[in-house]
Design a protein around this motif. Structure first.
Motif, PDB file in Angstrom:
ATOM      1  N   UNK A 125      28.106  36.887  50.570  1.00 46.72           N
ATOM      2  CA  UNK A 125      28.568  36.233  49.342  1.00 46.72           C
ATOM      3  C   UNK A 125      29.510  37.074  48.497  1.00 46.72           C
ATOM      4  N   UNK A 126      29.607  38.350  48.783  1.00 48.95           N
ATOM      5  CA  UNK A 126      30.566  39.169  48.069  1.00 48.95           C
ATOM      6  C   UNK A 126      31.627  39.718  49.024  1.00 48.95           C
ATOM      7  N   UNK A 127      31.256  40.637  49.910  1.00 49.83           N
ATOM      8  CA  UNK A 127      32.263  41.294  50.746  1.00 49.83           C
ATOM      9  C   UNK A 127      33.046  40.301  51.611  1.00 49.83           C
ATOM     10  N   UNK A 128      32.334  39.457  52.366  1.00 51.91           N
ATOM     11  CA  UNK A 128      33.014  38.496  53.237  1.00 51.91           C
ATOM     12  C   UNK A 128      33.767  37.453  52.435  1.00 51.91           C
ATOM     13  N   UNK A 129      33.091  36.853  51.474  1.00 54.68           N
ATOM     14  CA  UNK A 129      33.719  35.770  50.709  1.00 54.68           C
ATOM     15  C   UNK A 129      34.966  36.267  49.968  1.00 54.68           C
ATOM     16  N   UNK A 130      34.877  37.432  49.350  1.00 57.40           N
ATOM     17  CA  UNK A 130      36.020  37.970  48.615  1.00 57.40           C
ATOM     18  C   UNK A 130      37.192  38.268  49.557  1.00 57.40           C
ATOM     19  N   UNK A 131      36.891  38.755  50.742  1.00 56.80           N
ATOM     20  CA  UNK A 131      37.953  39.116  51.687  1.00 56.80           C
ATOM     21  C   UNK A 131      38.553  37.883  52.354  1.00 56.80           C
ATOM     22  N   UNK A 132      37.708  37.002  52.818  1.00 54.92           N
ATOM     23  CA  UNK A 132      38.161  35.847  53.598  1.00 54.92           C
ATOM     24  C   UNK A 132      38.920  34.826  52.753  1.00 54.92           C
ATOM     25  N   UNK A 133      38.454  34.594  51.527  1.00 51.59           N
ATOM     26  CA  UNK A 133      38.994  33.481  50.746  1.00 51.59           C
ATOM     27  C   UNK A 133      39.892  33.918  49.585  1.00 51.59           C
ATOM     28  N   UNK A 136      42.804  31.696  48.736  1.00 55.13           N
ATOM     29  CA  UNK A 136      42.483  30.471  47.982  1.00 55.13           C
ATOM     30  C   UNK A 136      42.198  30.771  46.512  1.00 55.13           C
ATOM     31  N   UNK A 137      41.369  31.782  46.273  1.00 53.44           N
ATOM     32  CA  UNK A 137      40.857  32.029  44.916  1.00 53.44           C
ATOM     33  C   UNK A 137      41.451  33.264  44.231  1.00 53.44           C
ATOM     34  N   UNK A 138      42.260  34.037  44.964  1.00 49.26           N
ATOM     35  CA  UNK A 138      42.807  35.244  44.369  1.00 49.26           C
ATOM     36  C   UNK A 138      41.763  36.347  44.304  1.00 49.26           C
ATOM     37  N   UNK A 139      42.005  37.315  43.433  1.00 53.14           N
ATOM     38  CA  UNK A 139      41.093  38.455  43.321  1.00 53.14           C
ATOM     39  C   UNK A 139      40.510  38.621  41.920  1.00 53.14           C
ATOM     40  N   UNK A 140      40.608  37.562  41.107  1.00 56.31           N
ATOM     41  CA  UNK A 140      40.135  37.649  39.731  1.00 56.31           C
ATOM     42  C   UNK A 140      38.904  36.809  39.465  1.00 56.31           C
ATOM     43  N   UNK A 141      38.864  36.251  38.255  1.00 58.75           N
ATOM     44  CA  UNK A 141      37.676  35.516  37.821  1.00 58.75           C
ATOM     45  C   UNK A 141      37.435  34.236  38.623  1.00 58.75           C
ATOM     46  N   UNK A 142      38.497  33.642  39.151  1.00 55.19           N
ATOM     47  CA  UNK A 142      38.309  32.430  39.956  1.00 55.19           C
ATOM     48  C   UNK A 142      37.516  32.763  41.221  1.00 55.19           C
ATOM     49  N   UNK A 143      37.791  33.928  41.791  1.00 56.47           N
ATOM     50  CA  UNK A 143      37.024  34.359  42.961  1.00 56.47           C
ATOM     51  C   UNK A 143      35.569  34.616  42.585  1.00 56.47           C
ATOM     52  N   UNK A 144      35.354  35.236  41.442  1.00 55.47           N
ATOM     53  CA  UNK A 144      33.990  35.477  40.964  1.00 55.47           C
ATOM     54  C   UNK A 144      33.257  34.151  40.800  1.00 55.47           C
ATOM     55  N   UNK A 145      33.948  33.154  40.235  1.00 48.96           N
ATOM     56  CA  UNK A 145      33.343  31.833  40.038  1.00 48.96           C
ATOM     57  C   UNK A 145      33.019  31.174  41.372  1.00 48.96           C
ATOM     58  N   UNK A 146      33.913  31.317  42.355  1.00 51.79           N
ATOM     59  CA  UNK A 146      33.673  30.730  43.676  1.00 51.79           C
ATOM     60  C   UNK A 146      32.460  31.383  44.339  1.00 51.79           C
ATOM     61  N   UNK A 147      32.343  32.689  44.174  1.00 53.22           N
ATOM     62  CA  UNK A 147      31.197  33.415  44.725  1.00 53.22           C
ATOM     63  C   UNK A 147      29.907  32.987  44.042  1.00 53.22           C
ATOM     64  N   UNK A 148      29.942  32.855  42.719  1.00 54.89           N
ATOM     65  CA  UNK A 148      28.747  32.454  41.964  1.00 54.89           C
ATOM     66  C   UNK A 148      28.317  31.035  42.324  1.00 54.89           C
ATOM     67  N   UNK A 149      29.295  30.136  42.486  1.00 50.94           N
ATOM     68  CA  UNK A 149      28.975  28.751  42.829  1.00 50.94           C
ATOM     69  C   UNK A 149      28.310  28.668  44.199  1.00 50.94           C
ATOM     70  N   UNK A 150      28.865  29.400  45.167  1.00 54.18           N
ATOM     71  CA  UNK A 150      28.296  29.390  46.515  1.00 54.18           C
ATOM     72  C   UNK A 150      26.904  30.020  46.522  1.00 54.18           C
ATOM     73  N   UNK A 151      26.763  31.125  45.794  1.00 54.64           N
ATOM     74  CA  UNK A 151      25.479  31.825  45.759  1.00 54.64           C
ATOM     75  C   UNK A 151      24.420  30.991  45.050  1.00 54.64           C
ATOM     76  N   UNK A 152      24.799  30.296  44.005  1.00 55.78           N
ATOM     77  CA  UNK A 152      23.857  29.430  43.318  1.00 55.78           C
ATOM     78  C   UNK A 152      23.440  28.259  44.186  1.00 55.78           C
TER      79      UNK A 152
END
Length: 210
Positions: A125-133, A136-152
């Protein structure tokens, strides 16, 4: 083999993100409800590690780098959260406070949970998701939100809204920490502290397979 354009690749990855982190979770909930997620987490963690190690340009040190300077902000936020959460549980559900699901398994939980549950989750939910996507989501808060949504959302398999909400909030904290530090061990320590806090406060019953 056709090469995807930038726009097409973005669309493909966005669809893949939805299928992997939402569609597959729903399917898992339908066919494996009540089963322990640990075996699946270990397989996914291994797959994520393989992907990351083969990924050109990925900073492998993210998987083991740890800076002691990352700990004070982690502990400060955790301390504030622990105080607020303890007060909230004491007021709203006092009977649950400090009630562990199985007190005899508590020492084992403290060892197994960080190693077999937390670290594989952070790999996915962090290393893979941040690298792979990132396309789509960039490297800022949108990526954090995408990670939080998936993790939730993945915690919907426990059949209660509370794990979903708490995990989404935790996912934001962990995602932001990973974004700032680039350290999977730092995030894993933070994740472990919050997870164990939930069990200490008597909320662990909502995070157990039924």
């Amino acid at each position: 083999m056709a090469v995807l354009t930038t726009g097409s690749r973005r669309a493909y990855l966005a669809a893949e993100y939805g299928a992997v982190f939402f569609g597959a979770v729903v399917l898992y909930g339908l066919v494996a409800a009540g089963a322990s997620p640990i075996p699946v987490l270990l397989v996914l963690g291994a797959a994520a590690t393989t992907y990351l190690l083969r990924r050109p340009g990925f900073d492998r040190a993210r998987l083991w780098r740890f800076d002691a300077n990352d700990l004070p902000p982690v502990l400060l936020l955790w301390g504030v959260t622990a105080a607020v959460a303890t007060l909230t549980v004491a007021v709203l559900v006092p009977d649950a406070l400090f009630r562990l699901p199985d007190q005899q398994q508590w020492p084992l939980l403290m060892v197994i949970y960080p190693l077999l549950s937390v670290y594989p989750q952070e790999l996915v939910f962090r290393a893979f998701l941040f690298e792979r996507y990132a396309p789509v989501f960039g490297n800022g808060r949108l990526m954090v939100a995408a990670s939080a949504a998936a993790f939730g959302f993945v915690h919907v398999v426990y059949g209660h809204w509370l794990p979903v909400v708490l995990s989404a909030a935790g996912g934001w904290i962990f995602g932001e920490r990973y974004r700032r530090t680039g350290s999977l061990p730092a995030v894993s320590v933070e994740h472990s502290l919050y997870g164990l806090l939930m069990f200490v406060l008597g909320l662990g019953q909502f995070f157990l397979s039924r």
